[in-house]
Motif scaffolding. Sequence first.
Motif, PDB file in Angstrom:
ATOM      1  N   GLN A   1     -23.112  19.345  12.540  1.00 25.42           N
ATOM      2  CA  GLN A   1     -22.686  20.143  13.690  1.00 25.42           C
ATOM      3  C   GLN A   1     -22.465  19.250  14.904  1.00 25.42           C
ATOM      4  OE1 GLN A   1     -25.766  22.641  15.208  1.00 25.42           O
ATOM      5  NE2 GLN A   1     -24.567  23.275  16.973  1.00 25.42           N
ATOM      6  N   VAL A   2     -23.414  18.367  15.189  1.00 23.39           N
ATOM      7  CA  VAL A   2     -23.286  17.461  16.337  1.00 23.39           C
ATOM      8  C   VAL A   2     -22.071  16.552  16.161  1.00 23.39           C
ATOM      9  CG1 VAL A   2     -24.403  15.541  17.530  1.00 23.39           C
ATOM     10  CG2 VAL A   2     -25.719  17.567  16.952  1.00 23.39           C
ATOM     11  N   HIS A   3     -21.840  16.083  14.935  1.00 21.33           N
ATOM     12  CA  HIS A   3     -20.674  15.226  14.679  1.00 21.33           C
ATOM     13  C   HIS A   3     -19.379  15.948  15.016  1.00 21.33           C
ATOM     14  CE1 HIS A   3     -17.710  12.714  12.712  1.00 21.33           C
ATOM     15  NE2 HIS A   3     -17.337  13.774  12.015  1.00 21.33           N
TER      16      HIS A   3
ATOM     17  N   GLY B   1     -14.793  17.102  18.449  1.00 15.60           N
ATOM     18  CA  GLY B   1     -13.948  18.037  19.188  1.00 15.60           C
ATOM     19  C   GLY B   1     -13.893  17.730  20.670  1.00 15.60           C
ATOM     20  N   LEU B   2     -15.026  17.322  21.242  1.00 21.46           N
ATOM     21  CA  LEU B   2     -15.051  17.017  22.681  1.00 21.46           C
ATOM     22  C   LEU B   2     -14.356  15.702  23.006  1.00 21.46           C
ATOM     23  CD1 LEU B   2     -18.638  18.231  23.559  1.00 21.46           C
ATOM     24  CD2 LEU B   2     -16.468  19.274  24.241  1.00 21.46           C
ATOM     25  N   THR B   3     -14.324  14.753  22.066  1.00 20.77           N
ATOM     26  CA  THR B   3     -13.597  13.501  22.318  1.00 20.77           C
ATOM     27  C   THR B   3     -12.094  13.666  22.110  1.00 20.77           C
ATOM     28  OG1 THR B   3     -14.001  12.731  20.060  1.00 20.77           O
ATOM     29  CG2 THR B   3     -15.534  11.993  21.759  1.00 20.77           C
ATOM     30  N   GLU B   4     -11.708  14.550  21.208  1.00 22.61           N
ATOM     31  CA  GLU B   4     -10.281  14.722  20.896  1.00 22.61           C
ATOM     32  C   GLU B   4      -9.578  15.720  21.816  1.00 22.61           C
ATOM     33  OE1 GLU B   4      -8.328  13.248  18.346  1.00 22.61           O
ATOM     34  OE2 GLU B   4     -10.032  11.878  18.240  1.00 22.61           O
ATOM     35  N   TYR B   5     -10.305  16.712  22.309  1.00 22.49           N
ATOM     36  CA  TYR B   5      -9.680  17.809  23.054  1.00 22.49           C
ATOM     37  C   TYR B   5     -10.407  18.028  24.374  1.00 22.49           C
ATOM     38  CZ  TYR B   5      -8.669  18.485  18.138  1.00 22.49           C
ATOM     39  OH  TYR B   5      -8.344  18.271  16.829  1.00 22.49           O
ATOM     40  N   ASP B   6      -9.769  18.764  25.239  1.00 17.92           N
ATOM     41  CA  ASP B   6     -10.361  19.126  26.522  1.00 17.92           C
ATOM     42  C   ASP B   6     -11.521  20.088  26.281  1.00 17.92           C
ATOM     43  OD1 ASP B   6     -10.760  19.425  29.237  1.00 17.92           O
ATOM     44  OD2 ASP B   6      -9.178  20.934  29.457  1.00 17.92           O
ATOM     45  N   GLY B   7     -12.661  19.812  26.902  1.00 17.94           N
ATOM     46  CA  GLY B   7     -13.849  20.635  26.710  1.00 17.94           C
ATOM     47  C   GLY B   7     -13.662  22.078  27.133  1.00 17.94           C
ATOM     48  N   VAL B   8     -12.840  22.304  28.153  1.00 19.35           N
ATOM     49  CA  VAL B   8     -12.596  23.669  28.633  1.00 19.35           C
ATOM     50  C   VAL B   8     -11.857  24.485  27.576  1.00 19.35           C
ATOM     51  CG1 VAL B   8     -11.411  25.012  30.419  1.00 19.35           C
ATOM     52  CG2 VAL B   8     -12.582  22.905  31.026  1.00 19.35           C
ATOM     53  N   LEU B   9     -11.095  23.827  26.727  1.00 23.48           N
ATOM     54  CA  LEU B   9     -10.383  24.509  25.658  1.00 23.48           C
ATOM     55  C   LEU B   9     -11.232  24.584  24.388  1.00 23.48           C
ATOM     56  CD1 LEU B   9      -7.727  25.724  24.613  1.00 23.48           C
ATOM     57  CD2 LEU B   9      -7.028  23.406  24.013  1.00 23.48           C
TER      58      LEU B   9
ATOM     59  N   PRO C   1     -15.140  27.024  24.366  1.00 21.91           N
ATOM     60  CA  PRO C   1     -15.112  28.486  24.159  1.00 21.91           C
ATOM     61  C   PRO C   1     -14.739  28.878  22.727  1.00 21.91           C
ATOM     62  CG  PRO C   1     -13.981  27.926  26.179  1.00 21.91           C
ATOM     63  CD  PRO C   1     -14.277  26.630  25.478  1.00 21.91           C
ATOM     64  N   ILE C   2     -13.820  28.131  22.120  1.00 19.20           N
ATOM     65  CA  ILE C   2     -13.443  28.420  20.735  1.00 19.20           C
ATOM     66  C   ILE C   2     -14.622  28.153  19.814  1.00 19.20           C
ATOM     67  CG2 ILE C   2     -11.920  27.744  18.839  1.00 19.20           C
ATOM     68  CD1 ILE C   2      -9.822  27.032  20.986  1.00 19.20           C
ATOM     69  N   TYR C   3     -15.295  27.034  20.036  1.00 18.62           N
ATOM     70  CA  TYR C   3     -16.456  26.664  19.225  1.00 18.62           C
ATOM     71  C   TYR C   3     -17.570  27.713  19.357  1.00 18.62           C
ATOM     72  CZ  TYR C   3     -20.876  24.354  18.203  1.00 18.62           C
ATOM     73  OH  TYR C   3     -22.121  24.067  17.746  1.00 18.62           O
ATOM     74  N   GLU C   4     -17.879  28.123  20.579  1.00 24.68           N
ATOM     75  CA  GLU C   4     -18.942  29.095  20.805  1.00 24.68           C
ATOM     76  C   GLU C   4     -18.598  30.468  20.222  1.00 24.68           C
ATOM     77  OE1 GLU C   4     -22.030  28.788  21.950  1.00 24.68           O
ATOM     78  OE2 GLU C   4     -21.746  26.643  22.197  1.00 24.68           O
ATOM     79  N   ALA C   5     -17.349  30.897  20.379  1.00 27.16           N
ATOM     80  CA  ALA C   5     -16.943  32.197  19.829  1.00 27.16           C
ATOM     81  C   ALA C   5     -17.052  32.196  18.308  1.00 27.16           C
ATOM     82  CB  ALA C   5     -15.522  32.532  20.262  1.00 27.16           C
ATOM     83  N   LEU C   6     -16.557  31.143  17.678  1.00 24.94           N
ATOM     84  CA  LEU C   6     -16.679  31.055  16.222  1.00 24.94           C
ATOM     85  C   LEU C   6     -18.140  30.942  15.803  1.00 24.94           C
ATOM     86  CD1 LEU C   6     -13.708  28.688  15.303  1.00 24.94           C
ATOM     87  CD2 LEU C   6     -13.934  31.115  14.787  1.00 24.94           C
ATOM     88  N   GLY C   7     -18.935  30.211  16.583  1.00 27.08           N
ATOM     89  CA  GLY C   7     -20.353  30.070  16.271  1.00 27.08           C
ATOM     90  C   GLY C   7     -21.068  31.403  16.261  1.00 27.08           C
ATOM     91  N   ILE C   8     -20.816  32.236  17.253  1.00 28.29           N
ATOM     92  CA  ILE C   8     -21.465  33.547  17.325  1.00 28.29           C
ATOM     93  C   ILE C   8     -21.066  34.407  16.128  1.00 28.29           C
ATOM     94  CG2 ILE C   8     -21.514  35.714  18.626  1.00 28.29           C
ATOM     95  CD1 ILE C   8     -21.357  33.925  21.177  1.00 28.29           C
TER      96      ILE C   8
END
Length: 155
Positions: free
Chosen positions: A114-116, A121-129, A132-139
């Motif tokens: 998960q951390v990997h 994802g945070l190194t490749e893409y903007d964190g603001v984008l 939220p996608i990661y958290e929504a899918l996580g829930i």
Amino acid sequence: VIVGAVALTTVAGPKVEKQFTSTQLLLQWGKTGPWCMEVVVGVMFAFCFVHVHWETPRFEGYRILMTAFLGAVCSAQSSIGYKAVGEAFSDPGEAGLLGFLFFPTYSIIFAVAQVHFMNFGLTEYDGVLFLPIYEALGIVFWTVFGMIFYEEYTC
């Protein structure tokens, strides 16, 4: 459909939490529901992993979604093991060696993955984008995996 079913189960279902022992949690792996869940998720995980690491999709949003999916699935998998770790440590004699070693190892492997994927994802893409996608899918995955593995739909 999935979100509607999860919301309906959460809102309309009875509020009785099942109590599991470590032995019962180990026996959950012998049931059909968790194995079907693992097979479906494993196939989707392999598909997303290949597309994220070895192929360049035409639509970049697709790659962001798949990276968030990988992290969210690993997070949901590790959260299944957290409850079992708590049960194993609350009654070490009942858990046995298998329960005492299996669930912490299971949780740690998926937590590292998960951390990997979250860092990727945070190194490749903007964190603001990405976040939220990661958290929504996580829930969604936490709820669905818990509902299937712990049989919360039958309370």
